[in-house]
Design an enzyme around this catalytic site. Structure first.
Site, PDB file in Angstrom:
ATOM      1  NE  ARG A  37      -2.666  -0.930   3.512  1.00 52.48           N
ATOM      2  CZ  ARG A  37      -2.631  -2.008   4.276  1.00 52.48           C
ATOM      3  NH1 ARG A  37      -3.042  -3.179   3.795  1.00 52.48           N
ATOM      4  NH2 ARG A  37      -2.181  -1.949   5.518  1.00 52.48           N
TER       5      ARG A  37
ATOM      6  CB  CYS B 252      -5.382 -16.766  17.209  1.00 53.55           C
ATOM      7  SG  CYS B 252      -3.895 -15.763  17.343  1.00 53.55           S
TER       8      CYS B 252
ATOM      9  CB  THR C 127      18.198  -6.907  12.763  1.00 51.62           C
ATOM     10  OG1 THR C 127      18.833  -6.667  11.495  1.00 51.62           O
ATOM     11  CG2 THR C 127      16.839  -7.560  12.543  1.00 51.62           C
TER      12      THR C 127
ATOM     13  N   PRO D 186      21.373  -2.878   9.162  1.00 54.85           N
ATOM     14  CG  PRO D 186      22.658  -1.134   8.317  1.00 54.85           C
ATOM     15  CD  PRO D 186      22.767  -2.398   9.092  1.00 54.85           C
TER      16      PRO D 186
ATOM     17  CB  ILE E 133      18.105  -7.537   8.200  1.00 51.64           C
ATOM     18  CG1 ILE E 133      19.024  -7.922   7.027  1.00 51.64           C
ATOM     19  CG2 ILE E 133      17.201  -8.701   8.599  1.00 51.64           C
ATOM     20  CD1 ILE E 133      19.894  -9.136   7.295  1.00 51.64           C
ATOM     21  CE1 TYR E 134      14.550  -2.019   7.686  1.00 56.49           C
ATOM     22  CE2 TYR E 134      13.409  -1.238   9.643  1.00 56.49           C
ATOM     23  CZ  TYR E 134      14.172  -0.986   8.527  1.00 56.49           C
ATOM     24  OH  TYR E 134      14.570   0.289   8.250  1.00 56.49           O
TER      25      TYR E 134
ATOM     26  CG  ASP F  43       5.229 -15.111  18.054  1.00 55.74           C
ATOM     27  OD1 ASP F  43       4.666 -14.009  18.145  1.00 55.74           O
ATOM     28  OD2 ASP F  43       4.622 -16.185  17.940  1.00 55.74           O
TER      29      ASP F  43
ATOM     30  CE  LYS G 258     -20.414   4.962  43.477  1.00 54.52           C
ATOM     31  NZ  LYS G 258     -21.674   4.651  44.209  1.00 54.52           N
TER      32      LYS G 258
END
Lengths: 562, 562
Positions: free
Chosen positions: B21, B42, B273, B276, B278-279, B283, B434
């Site tokens: 995008r 999940c 990471t 520079p 590589i990201y 998990d 309440k």
């Protein structure tokens, strides 16, 4: 210390018990005009419909039990009729005996609440015409239903109480017509969100007469006739009046306390009135709108309870300050839930705020887990600062959760796009990995960051004639209903069919929910187009238009509410 | 720009679509080892139990549809086996053909996730012993259930996945035993809150073997035998291993990227990471606990999705920063819901924080409206600063709502007592005037302000012998079950019977929920007593003790879980 409290429901009852917990030795007198204290005010509509079966469930605290537990001198059927501020004396009339007597006070708390508005219309005192404020009112209405077995009712007023009572009368088997002067129900909501509520009312067999002005009432042999200005009168076996409430401040006015907005009692943020020995709480006081900082009247139990607490704290030397209210509220409409907090679009506009808004229709929980239901969510924020202003949500499961999360975010001063970063609990039965509130934040971040431009449902009919109008849904979806003038290029074919879209003109893009059209807008924008995304998508547009526009309008394609 | 993403589920899939995008013209390659991308991770436990009926519901996005819509080169059954950081080349093995090939990249995103821990125990590779991570795993388990029709299962591990799978196996008709090394299930919860979950598991027919160490597995003719250290072995038709997950960082390690806590990938707040180009997301990365600011591993879909978004933004030149995680989570346990956010007591203690906590058992909505259910709520906060640290809630309706409200409050930096001031939406079907969250704030304000002193369930057995122990419930409640040594004086008689309580000794006070005993404490304190309120009341104490203490313990009075 001797403290007199006038009014024994939400604010007054809370103040009384907090006072007792803070000061075991104070003399506390609680005066209540009706026969009940600390009762379930907000439960009254549900007693009428029999959802709350027994009167006892409304009145868990009797005056006696309340008195025993808290050592408070609880006096029901007692009306305070005068305050001598100079000598700190309240004059009280025992309504059942007309005995009048006086009590001195050191501190006085006024919690008179608000009365249903009863305009001076012909026949306003008719039999078979009810209002609902007290337990006695609820008992009378239920008794009427049980003994007279009415088949139809006219509900004058489409606000919170009107809708709750209407639902309960339906539940009790009556044919119900809501009449309201406005062009929508539930004025805390914008007209588009209210349209969704209106559709739900109709779906459940409630007739709506909006923009309809009541001119008076006439008793009939079997019930009541509701006269309307320039329209045919309506007849039913009973009618209820719930066209709003008005602060019940006759006593405060007579005592010369400073009154403000709509005659409500002016208090500072410790709930103190213009007389330092007199505090006031609840529906009868002027409070501050926490978003606009403007004066406001908010007749809700939550703020009333908080205010009672604050007044008691201050009387006992603790520091506590009212912080203004967001007016957060929620209402059940059959199986639907509608909730709002903070400012609507129209309230933001009225406050002169330059706002923007997003509309989305996320699922209540992960779509692959059974039972997920979509909701419509609108979030309103200040355009430049991204200050969160308010939200409205209409849907089913999980609506109340999301409004409370956003109310908390507003209260805490979070920016609108920070909703994307909230760390909300996710498992498939409860939410999605990106919760609806997160999604709103992402959309706001995209809009405010210039990644996406929007147009809105009410602008669709006025788009520039030369603009290209693009529907990115599938062929099947398009065939099942679309807006005239929008050409169908399914998203997944867009990249290959870009040459069908002329350059040099804005492109208005829609899909069902707004997600596919957002992806389409990104493709278009990066190919040099000036693209706009329909906020809320076709599902919002069609749901709103079906309700807002008369039949045989400019919607020829058989639109259906999703 | 050419971007390769390794791992096509939560974090990786989110990064891929956000990248597209933001950059219509980038070349994006998504490599996934399994046969599925962007699937409902999940939802896998619910597919096993048949609550999610069809495989198609788990895999709404096929590799093809995902590829078509986003113009992404999706490659399943492809395992990245080497990264040449110097030349920016990934070596890839096509798992079905063993073909090995290379791809250059400008930016690389690692989203390898975490693998189920598989300790080197004898028989760890047995047939009939399963783990659950991928769609393939879920298909295999469901097929095993459908074809082999097992009657019993052993679930090794009582964490989120263990509980979700256990419930689903019960749903599929199996007899299920959970074995866990810890003395409780669900370690994000304190032992007392976990006790409530354990009771629910047992109530639904699940056997619990806690403090039980698995020594190995042996295949049997009909299933599997689970060997335990110093305990009898267990047999069942199948077993599942869900004793935790471990970051799947072999590739990152081989590539020489900086690893940290438990071998997870170290990233900065842009998800970059030590290289520079590589990201890394999801998990497999070290994140920051948003409360303690300490390093943490959190294997949850919400943070993974956010991180994928952040990595994509930074790669495309937008500013976005990870803000740490509260680890907010929620789990359905049959008709019960358990949720937590932020720090538990034990996590706060481990972080060296001087904390306090309140426990309450409010109703999910107004008691007079049908269907209200009580929940147990614990809120943990820093004692002096009142900084909100965390919360745990176990109950039924409305648990997820309250945890999300508190998670939002923590995120926004609200003080614990400010929960009292939140302006939450109230109508009888949804809440009380309440709200439970408000109530927690009021209690915290009372405790921190010195209006109320507390003692806790785990201190009951060690109260000073000379202290007076007071049970303020009604005689009937007391007769139905009480704690030895506590004398019954109903609250409503306390003022008249004060002389029965000796002066000069502390008084420990309890009632069912903690509300009446709070009122009693206020009466006592203002009459010169040093009074302490049992946090959470008898209902919490008895629910916890029944689960924590063996039968025939120090609880002679027939306590019953409320």
């Amino acid at each position: 210390m001797k403290i007199i409290i006038i009014g024994g429901v939400a604010g007054g009852a809370t103040a009384a018990t907090r006072l007792r917990r803070l000061d075991e030795h104070a003399e506390i007198i609680l005066l209540e005009r009706s026969g009940y204290v600390s009762y379930a005010n907000c439960g009254l509509p549900y007693y009428i419909g029999g959802i709350i079966e027994n009167k006892q469930d409304l009145t868990l605290n009797t005056p006696e039990s309340f008195s025993t537990r808290f050592g408070i001198d609880v006096r029901v059927h007692q009306e305070a009729i005068d305050i001598d501020r100079e000598h700190k004396i309240v004059t009280i009339r025992e309504t059942e005996t007309d005995r009048v007597y006086r009590e001195k006070y050191d501190k006085l708390i006024l919690s008179p609440g608000a009365r249903p508005v009863q305009p001076p219309l012909p026949g306003i005192d008719s039999h078979n015409l009810f209002t609902l404020r007290t337990v006695e009112d609820a008992l009378a209405i239920r008794q009427f239903i049980e003994t007279r077995k009415p088949k139809s009712a006219i509900m004058a007023g489409g606000g919170f109480i009107g809708l709750e009572v209407a639902e309960n009368l339906r539940h009790a088997g009556l044919d119900v017509t809501i009449v309201d002067l406005a062009d929508q129900v539930m004025t805390p909501f914008d007209a588009d969100m209210a349209a969704l509520i209106q559709a739900q009312l109709k779906k459940n067999g409630i007739h709506l007469k909006l923009k309809s002005s009541i001119a008076g009432f006439e008793e009939t042999e079997t019930g009541i006739r509701v006269l309307r200005k320039d329209e045919a009168s309506l007849e039913a076996d009973m009618a209820l009046l719930a066209i709003g409430v008005r602060p019940d401040t006759k006593l405060a006015e007579k005592a010369g306390l400073q009154l403000g907005l709509k005659g409500a009692i002016v208090v500072d943020d410790t709930m103190k009135t213009s007389d330092p020995s007199i505090y006031a709480v609840g529906d009868a006081v002027v409070i501050r709108n926490a978003v606009t900082n403007q004066e406001a009247l908010i007749a809700l139990a939550g703020p009333a309870n908080k205010e009672g607490h604050i007044a008691a704290d201050n009387i006992c030397g603790l520091e506590a300050h009212a912080q203004g209210s967001l007016g957060s509220s929620v209402v059940k409409i059959f199986d639907m839930t509608a909730a709002s907090t903070g400012l609507s679009e129209k309230a933001a506009a009225a406050a002169g705020i330059d706002f923007d808004r997003v509309v989305l229709s996320p699922l209540s929980h992960a779509g692959y887990y059974p039972g997920a239901q979509s909701m419509f969510m609108k979030v309103v924020y200040e355009r430049q600062s991204l200050r969160l202003l308010g939200a409205q949500i209409v849907g089913y499961e999980g609506v109340d959760k999301r409004i409370d999360v956003i109310a908390t975010a507003i209260k805490a001063g979070l920016k609108a796009d920070a909703l994307a970063d909230l760390d909300l609990a996710y498992a498939p039965p409860y939410s999605s990995a990106k919760d609806p509130v997160n999604m709103a934040g992402y959309i706001i971040r995209n809009v405010s960051g210039g990644l996406m431009k929007q147009f809105h449902w009410n602008e669709v009919q006025d788009l520039p004639a030369a603009a290209f109008k693009l529907d990115t849904r599938t062929e099947a979806e398009y065939a099942a209903g679309h807006i005239d003038g929008f050409k169908n290029i399914p998203l997944d074919e867009l990249r290959e069919r870009l040459e069908e879209i002329p350059a040099g003109q804005p492109v208005y893009v829609m899909c069902q929910s707004g997600l596919r059209s957002y992806i389409a807008c990104r493709i278009l924008m990066q190919n040099g187009y000036d693209a706009y995304n329909l906020s809320g998508g076709y599902s919002f547009y069609s749901a709103v238009m079906q309700e807002r526009m008369p039949a045989s309008s400019a919607l020829p394609c058989g639109m259906e509410i999703k």
